[in-house]
Structure formats: structure tokens, C-alpha cells
Write a protein that holds these residues in place. Structure first.
Motif, PDB file in Angstrom:
ATOM      1  N   MET A 269      27.073  49.530  33.781  1.00 55.57           N
ATOM      2  CA  MET A 269      27.545  48.163  33.625  1.00 55.57           C
ATOM      3  C   MET A 269      26.430  47.262  33.119  1.00 55.57           C
ATOM      4  O   MET A 269      26.617  46.470  32.186  1.00 55.57           O
ATOM      5  CB  MET A 269      28.096  47.634  34.945  1.00 55.57           C
ATOM      6  CG  MET A 269      28.708  46.241  34.849  1.00 55.57           C
ATOM      7  SD  MET A 269      29.481  45.733  36.392  1.00 55.57           S
ATOM      8  CE  MET A 269      28.055  45.643  37.474  1.00 55.57           C
ATOM      9  N   GLY A 270      25.263  47.382  33.714  1.00 57.23           N
ATOM     10  CA  GLY A 270      24.141  46.579  33.255  1.00 57.23           C
ATOM     11  C   GLY A 270      23.744  46.907  31.834  1.00 57.23           C
ATOM     12  O   GLY A 270      23.493  46.012  31.012  1.00 57.23           O
ATOM     13  N   LEU A 271      23.715  48.220  31.516  1.00 62.04           N
ATOM     14  CA  LEU A 271      23.306  48.635  30.177  1.00 62.04           C
ATOM     15  C   LEU A 271      24.331  48.229  29.125  1.00 62.04           C
ATOM     16  O   LEU A 271      23.976  47.720  28.058  1.00 62.04           O
ATOM     17  CB  LEU A 271      23.106  50.153  30.156  1.00 62.04           C
ATOM     18  CG  LEU A 271      22.599  50.750  28.838  1.00 62.04           C
ATOM     19  CD1 LEU A 271      21.232  50.196  28.487  1.00 62.04           C
ATOM     20  CD2 LEU A 271      22.561  52.273  28.929  1.00 62.04           C
ATOM     21  N   VAL A 272      25.626  48.432  29.428  1.00 62.15           N
ATOM     22  CA  VAL A 272      26.672  48.096  28.461  1.00 62.15           C
ATOM     23  C   VAL A 272      26.763  46.583  28.260  1.00 62.15           C
ATOM     24  O   VAL A 272      26.969  46.106  27.128  1.00 62.15           O
ATOM     25  CB  VAL A 272      28.031  48.672  28.915  1.00 62.15           C
ATOM     26  CG1 VAL A 272      29.167  48.136  28.056  1.00 62.15           C
ATOM     27  CG2 VAL A 272      28.004  50.190  28.859  1.00 62.15           C
ATOM     28  N   SER A 273      26.604  45.822  29.336  1.00 61.19           N
ATOM     29  CA  SER A 273      26.655  44.358  29.207  1.00 61.19           C
ATOM     30  C   SER A 273      25.548  43.869  28.291  1.00 61.19           C
ATOM     31  O   SER A 273      25.777  43.047  27.392  1.00 61.19           O
ATOM     32  CB  SER A 273      26.520  43.709  30.588  1.00 61.19           C
ATOM     33  OG  SER A 273      27.581  44.114  31.439  1.00 61.19           O
ATOM     34  N   PHE A 274      24.354  44.396  28.504  1.00 64.66           N
ATOM     35  CA  PHE A 274      23.242  43.995  27.639  1.00 64.66           C
ATOM     36  C   PHE A 274      23.483  44.467  26.205  1.00 64.66           C
ATOM     37  O   PHE A 274      23.269  43.729  25.245  1.00 64.66           O
ATOM     38  CB  PHE A 274      21.935  44.576  28.169  1.00 64.66           C
ATOM     39  CG  PHE A 274      20.782  44.394  27.227  1.00 64.66           C
ATOM     40  CD1 PHE A 274      20.135  43.181  27.127  1.00 64.66           C
ATOM     41  CD2 PHE A 274      20.363  45.447  26.420  1.00 64.66           C
ATOM     42  CE1 PHE A 274      19.082  42.998  26.235  1.00 64.66           C
ATOM     43  CE2 PHE A 274      19.312  45.275  25.534  1.00 64.66           C
ATOM     44  CZ  PHE A 274      18.667  44.047  25.444  1.00 64.66           C
ATOM     45  N   GLY A 275      23.934  45.715  26.058  1.00 66.37           N
ATOM     46  CA  GLY A 275      24.156  46.261  24.720  1.00 66.37           C
ATOM     47  C   GLY A 275      25.216  45.500  23.952  1.00 66.37           C
ATOM     48  O   GLY A 275      25.115  45.331  22.727  1.00 66.37           O
ATOM     49  N   THR A 276      26.244  45.011  24.655  1.00 65.37           N
ATOM     50  CA  THR A 276      27.300  44.245  23.986  1.00 65.37           C
ATOM     51  C   THR A 276      26.743  42.941  23.415  1.00 65.37           C
ATOM     52  O   THR A 276      26.990  42.592  22.252  1.00 65.37           O
ATOM     53  CB  THR A 276      28.443  43.958  24.963  1.00 65.37           C
ATOM     54  OG1 THR A 276      28.986  45.194  25.438  1.00 65.37           O
ATOM     55  CG2 THR A 276      29.531  43.145  24.287  1.00 65.37           C
ATOM     56  N   GLY A 277      25.993  42.220  24.263  1.00 66.40           N
ATOM     57  CA  GLY A 277      25.396  40.975  23.785  1.00 66.40           C
ATOM     58  C   GLY A 277      24.420  41.209  22.650  1.00 66.40           C
ATOM     59  O   GLY A 277      24.395  40.456  21.653  1.00 66.40           O
ATOM     60  N   TYR A 278      23.648  42.245  22.765  1.00 64.53           N
ATOM     61  CA  TYR A 278      22.675  42.600  21.728  1.00 64.53           C
ATOM     62  C   TYR A 278      23.381  42.922  20.419  1.00 64.53           C
ATOM     63  O   TYR A 278      22.959  42.491  19.346  1.00 64.53           O
ATOM     64  CB  TYR A 278      21.862  43.801  22.224  1.00 64.53           C
ATOM     65  CG  TYR A 278      20.771  44.273  21.292  1.00 64.53           C
ATOM     66  CD1 TYR A 278      19.507  43.713  21.323  1.00 64.53           C
ATOM     67  CD2 TYR A 278      21.004  45.309  20.399  1.00 64.53           C
ATOM     68  CE1 TYR A 278      18.505  44.147  20.481  1.00 64.53           C
ATOM     69  CE2 TYR A 278      20.014  45.759  19.545  1.00 64.53           C
ATOM     70  CZ  TYR A 278      18.756  45.181  19.594  1.00 64.53           C
ATOM     71  OH  TYR A 278      17.768  45.622  18.749  1.00 64.53           O
ATOM     72  N   GLY A 279      24.490  43.691  20.507  1.00 71.39           N
ATOM     73  CA  GLY A 279      25.214  44.089  19.300  1.00 71.39           C
ATOM     74  C   GLY A 279      25.968  42.944  18.661  1.00 71.39           C
ATOM     75  O   GLY A 279      26.067  42.871  17.422  1.00 71.39           O
TER      76      GLY A 279
END
Length: 585
Positions: A269-279
Motif C-alpha cells: 500500500m505504501g509503495l503503490v501509493s507513492f508509485g501512483t503519485g510519482y507516475g
């Protein structure tokens, strides 16, 4: 972070290095080189697409129909080449995946099944639980993800080198406010800064995923193993009414799976949340940065779009670690499990139950005898069970072995070559001349012909000899069903299953027959009749019979009674202390 990366790369090389240098190495290396060339072609197409993108938007900005039609034709070429190269790349990549997996599986299975290591492993300490799961699943995960990671890494490195040059060229130069300094290629350092911040935060957010993934895979394997054990012991559990307890154990193991799954979900969840914002920010950020250049007329629309796309390509290449942290975690966890199993198997070659360099020496020779010299048998912990035991058993003898059940059981394993904890020397006949019979059978989903021929090919023995063996063993009533496939361990009662073992001995006619408590399920009269039948049908075979029926002594040439050592001693490197040995009567 660097240590983790180095450790991960070392693990991958420990898996890939032997495969890269295996007997079919030129085929492997050729396929790997072809894969690299196809990857370079993919990068070349992305560069071509970048320049096509510039030309397309310039044509649109100029309202040029002719220019637009030219770019449509160029795109058709790019489109066709992309399909061909992608298809070839996929085929070669998947060939490497399955070939590496096949080689590694063959190597590990051979190592696991050699010299009874699969049995010894169950008695050894260390991280090697669920070897079947590690071979079937973890090898697949490690090899497939490793090939994918290597492809994406090469693609990212090549893209980084090419798009740095493109972005440096097209982004131009800007004046740094308040400094009077003119910065050429200003979007390149911005891309590095963007990727560095993203990777740094991504690693911090994603680090818990490594341990969470490893723990989840271990919990899943334990749960599957528990269900397999229930399936293999259905009758025993049903007869003992153990369903509630087994259900509770399964629920406990599955609750562990749920806990580890939730832990992994939080990490994801933490990784995907960050990755979504980054992408989401990635395609917008370079347009905002380069927009002033376009507004001032320094850049054309095509150059602006080319710069934005080059920025995305460069940051994507630089963000390879954070983009692949999930796959790296899964690959690392599986690689660790495969390597730890291989290491545990290799350590078994060093013998010794916790004592380095001390083990039972086994020799095979063509001499018609079993010679035991100063044998010491120990548990894996090093605790001595018996020592200073010697015996000489010659071809054609009939020997009863009795005494302490635990000691006789371990002696049986020593003679079978699957127990090396201890010291001393044992000289044995060739393995193909010996047959070992226990109360365990391999009857699931096999024909009786396969059971009686095991481990030889099913067509090794003639039908007439198989029928004769069944009649001698008191199983004439199943002689007409020798090619019928079924769960014979559930169809045949226990004593009939034991009689199959004797029929197998008559079919295969070994020179040496070692039995462990197989006659103890029969009454004295039945055991006597079976022994007499074996001596009649196999008069030249040596019979070693581990049994605790006192009425069978007069049917053997001699008796060996084994007793446990009286003092609680442990195996010591360099020799053993004085103790109680077996006695020959």
C-alpha cells in the motif's frame, strides 16, 4: 541500500553463474546475446519514436498535410518493426526462463534425490523447510523474475545513455535567476533530481516489502504442506478421529498466511501509493518545466513534446530500482530459499551430526559380504546410540537382528546408505543387489505391475514371474488385476500390502534382502510360513531380518542383538569413547 543491492546481485549470480557455464553454455550464451541485441533494437525504436514524435507535432503546428502523411508512413514502419521485435524478444526471453528453470530444477532435484539426501535433510538443522515447494515454485519465481529484471535493467541503462544526449540537446539552456549563470541542458539534472528523490523515497517505503514477501511465501508453503500431509494420511486421521485437531491446525497455519498477507498488503500500500503519485506527476512535470521555453518561442511544439518524452524516458530509466522493488523482493526471497536448500544439501556431504569431518564411511564392492568395522551410530544432534559394533555377514546367511528398536532402525538406514551420522566403516555389496523392505509402500495411483517392478522400468519382468510371485506371497486373488491402476494402499489391507513386499522380492530376486519389522504384523505362524517361503524361492539370497518376534530365532543361522550405549555421550571429532557394543549370538 547499496549492501542490499550487492547482496541481491550476488544471489542472482550464484543462481545464474553455474547455468551460464553449464554443458549447453554456448546455446545459453547465444540466446542471451540475441536477447541483448533485441533489447538494443527496442531501445533504438524508442529513440526513433522520440524523433518521430517531434516531427509529428511540428507538422501539426505547421498545418502541413504532406508532413503529416509522411509521419503516418514512418509510423507504419515503426509499428511493424515493433511487433516483430517484441514477438522475437518475448520468445527468446521465455525460452531463457524455462531453460534456466529446467536446468536449475534438474540440478537441485538430482542433488536432493542423490544418496538419500532427501531423507537426511529431514533430520538436519537449518533453513530448508518445504523442499518440494522451493523446487517447484521458488525456482520458477526466481528465474522468471531474474530474466525480466535483467532485461529491464539493460533496457534502462541503454535508454539512460541515449536519452541523456537527446534531452541535453533539445532542452537548450536557461539562465539561473539571480546568479548570472547560464545552465545548458537544464532538464537533464532535473531528471536526475526527480528520479533520485523518487528512488530514495521509494526504497524507504518499499524496504518492508522484502521481509514481508519472504515471510508470506514461507507461510503459504507451510499451509500447502500441511494440507498435503492430511491428504497422505487420510485413513489414519479418520480412524483416530483427528479431524477437529487437523482442522484447527490448518486454521492456525492459514491464519499465519492471513497475517503475513496483511503485512505484505501494508507494505504494498505504501509503495503503490507513492508509485501512483510519482507516475501521475511524471508526464506533467517536464511539460511545465519546458513550457516557458515554448512560450518564448525558443522551442517548437515538436521539440517541446520531444523534450517531455525524453525526460520521461530518462527518469523511467533512472527509476528502475524503485519501479522494480516489488519484483526484486520476490526474486530475492525465492533466490534465498533456493540457495539455502542447495547449501543444506551440500552440507550433508560433509557428514557428521553437528561434528565436522566425522561420518560413517560407506564402501561398495563386488565381495559377497557385508563387513561392519567399529561402527558408531549417532543421532543428528551427535548423541551416540551404539559404538564399537563389528559384524561380518556373508552371502547366503539368514540373520535375525533384534534388540533396541531405535538402534536397529538406524542400523537399517546405515545399511541402506541413507544414514551417515556416526563413525566407522561399512562395506556393502553393490546397491543394485540389495532390496530393502519396510512397512512403508509406494502404492498410490500405480498398477501392481509397477509396484512389483519398482524402481525398475515396468516392462523389466515377465508377466508369468509376476503372477508366480503373487501366488507365492498369498495374493493369487489379485494376479488377474496386475495392470489395474488404483489406490491400492486403500484397497488392500495392511497384511496384504506387506505380502506385496515379499512378492516384489521374489520378482526381483535380489542377492541381499533387508527387512525391517515387516514380519511383526503377522502372527508367529504366518511369519514362519513367509520366512520358509522366502528361503524356498530365494535359496541363494542373504536375509537380514530386523524383528522382535522371539519365535523366529531358530529359522535363522544366527542372531545379532543390539543394545544402546548406557552413557549419554556425544560424537566427538577424531573418534569416540568406549561404550557398549552390539553382541553377536
Amino acid at each position: 541500500m547499496a549492501d542490499d543491492k550487492d547482496h541481491f546481485l550476488r544471489q542472482i549470480w550464484r543462481l545464474a553463474g553455474p547455468y551460464w557455464g553449464c554443458e549447453r553454455r554456448w546455446k545459453v550464451r547465444g540466446a542471451s546475446l540475441f536477447l541483448v541485441l533485441l533489447t538494443m533494437s527496442q531501445v533504438g525504436l524508442s529513440v526513433w519514436t522520440n524523433y518521430w514524435n517531434r516531427a509529428l507535432f511540428d507538422a501539426l503546428e505547421q498545418h502541413s498535410v504532406h508532413g503529416l502523411l509522411i509521419q503516418v508512413g514512418v509510423f507504419a514502419i515503426i509499428f511493424g518493426l515493433s511487433i516483430v521485435i517484441t514477438a522475437a524478444h518475448l520468445y527468446i526471453k521465455r525460452w531463457l526462463m524455462i531453460d534456466w528453470r529446467a536446468w536449475l530444477t534438474e540440478h537441485l532435484v538430482s542433488n536432493w534425490m542423490e544418496n538419500g539426501r532427501f531423507h537426511k535433510l529431514t533430520h538436519s538443522a537449518g533453513n530448508h523447510d518445504n523442499p518440494d515447494q522451493r523446487i517447484a515454485e521458488d525456482i520458477r519465481i526466481a528465474t522468471e523474475i531474474a530474466v525480466t529484471l535483467m532485461h529491464t535493467l539493460i533496457y534502462s541503462l541503454l535508454s539512460m545513455g541515449l536519452f541523456i544526449n537527446i534531452l541535453w540537446t533539445v532542452s537548450g539552456a536557461v539562465d539561473v535567476p539571480g546568479t548570472g549563470i547560464r545552465m545548458p541542458g537544464y532538464m537533464v539534472p532535473l531528471a536526475f533530481l526527480y528520479a533520485a528523490l523518487g528512488s530514495g523515497f521509494g526504497w524507504m517505503v518499499g524496504r518492508p516489502l522484502v521481509s514481508a514477501t519472504n515471510a508470506l511465501q514461507a507461510a503459504e508453503a507451510t499451509f500447502r504442506f500441511g494440507l498435503s500431509r492430511i491428504r497422505e494420511n487420510t485413513e489414519t486421521i479418520a480412524l483416530m478421529g483427528g479431524e477437529p485437531l487437523e482442522r484447527a491446525h490448518s486454521a492456525t497455519r492459514f491464519m499465519q498466511v492471513i497475517r503475513e498477507y496483511k503485512r505484505q498488503s501494508l507494505a504494498y500500500m505504501g509503495l503503490v501509493s507513492f508509485g501512483t503519485g510519482y507516475g501521475v506527476l511524471l508526464p506533467v512535470f517536464p511539460l511545465l518545466v519546458a513550457a516557458p521555453q515554448y512560450i518564448r518561442g525558443i522551442m517548437s511544439l515538436g521539440v517541446l513534446m520531444q523534450a517531455a518524452q525524453a525526460f520521461q524516458q530518462l527518469t523511467s530509466a533512472l527509476s528502475w530500482p524503485v519501479d522494480n522493488i516489488g519484483d526484486m523482493a520476490r526474486c530475492r526471497a525465492s533466490a534465498e530459499r533456493v540457495l539455502s536448500l542447495n547449501e543444506a544439501l551440500n552440507k550433508l556431504d560433509g557428514c557428521a551430526g553437528g561434528t565436522e569431518g566425522v561420518c560413517i564411511e560407506l564402501e561398495r564392492s563386488q565381495h559377497s559380504r557385508i563387513l561392519i568395522e567399529e561402527l558408531c551410530i549417532a543421532e543428528p544432534s551427535g548423541r551416540i546410540l551404539i559404538e564399537h559394533f563389528s559384524a561380518d555377514i556373508r552371502r547366503g546367511e539368514s540373520v535375525l537382528i533384534t534388540g533396541d528398536p531405535e538402534v536397529t532402525g538406524y542400523l537399517f538406514k546405515v545399511l541402506a546408505g541413507i544414514w551417515s551420522w556416526g563413525s566407522g566403516r561399512v562395506k556393502l555389496p553393490p546397491a543394485d543387489e540389495m532390496l530393502f523392505i519396510t512397512q512403508c509402500h509406494i502404492l498410490d495411483e500405480k498398477t501392481l505391475r509397477e509396484v512389483l517392478s519398482y524402481p525398475h522400468p515396468v516392462d523389466t519382468f515377465e508377466t508369468a514371474s509376476i503372477r508366480h510371485a503373487l501366488e507365492c506371497a498369498g495374493l493369487a486373488w489379485v494376479a488377474s488385476r496386475i495392470d489395474e491402476r488404483g489406490n491400492w494402499d486403500q484397497v488392500l489391507p495392511q497384511r496384504s500390502q506387506q505380502r506385496l513386499c515379499f512378492a516384489r522380492a521374489i520378482v526381483q530376486r535380489p542377492a541381499w534382502i533387508c527387512m525391517k519389522e515387516v514380519l511383526d504384523v503377522f502372527n508367529p505362524k504366518g511369519a514362519r510360513l513367509i520366512l520358509e517361503m522366502l528361503r524356498r524361492e530365494l535359496p541363494n539370497s542373504t536375509l537380514l531380518n530386523i524383528s522382535f518376534q522371539s519365535g523366529l530365532r531358530n529359522l535363522h543361522n544366527r542372531t545379532i542383538a543390539l543394545s544402546r550405549t548406557r552413557s549419554a555421550k556425544t560424537l566427538e571429532s577424531g573418534g569416540t569413547q568406549q561404550g557398549i557394543s552390539g553382541t553377536i549370538q
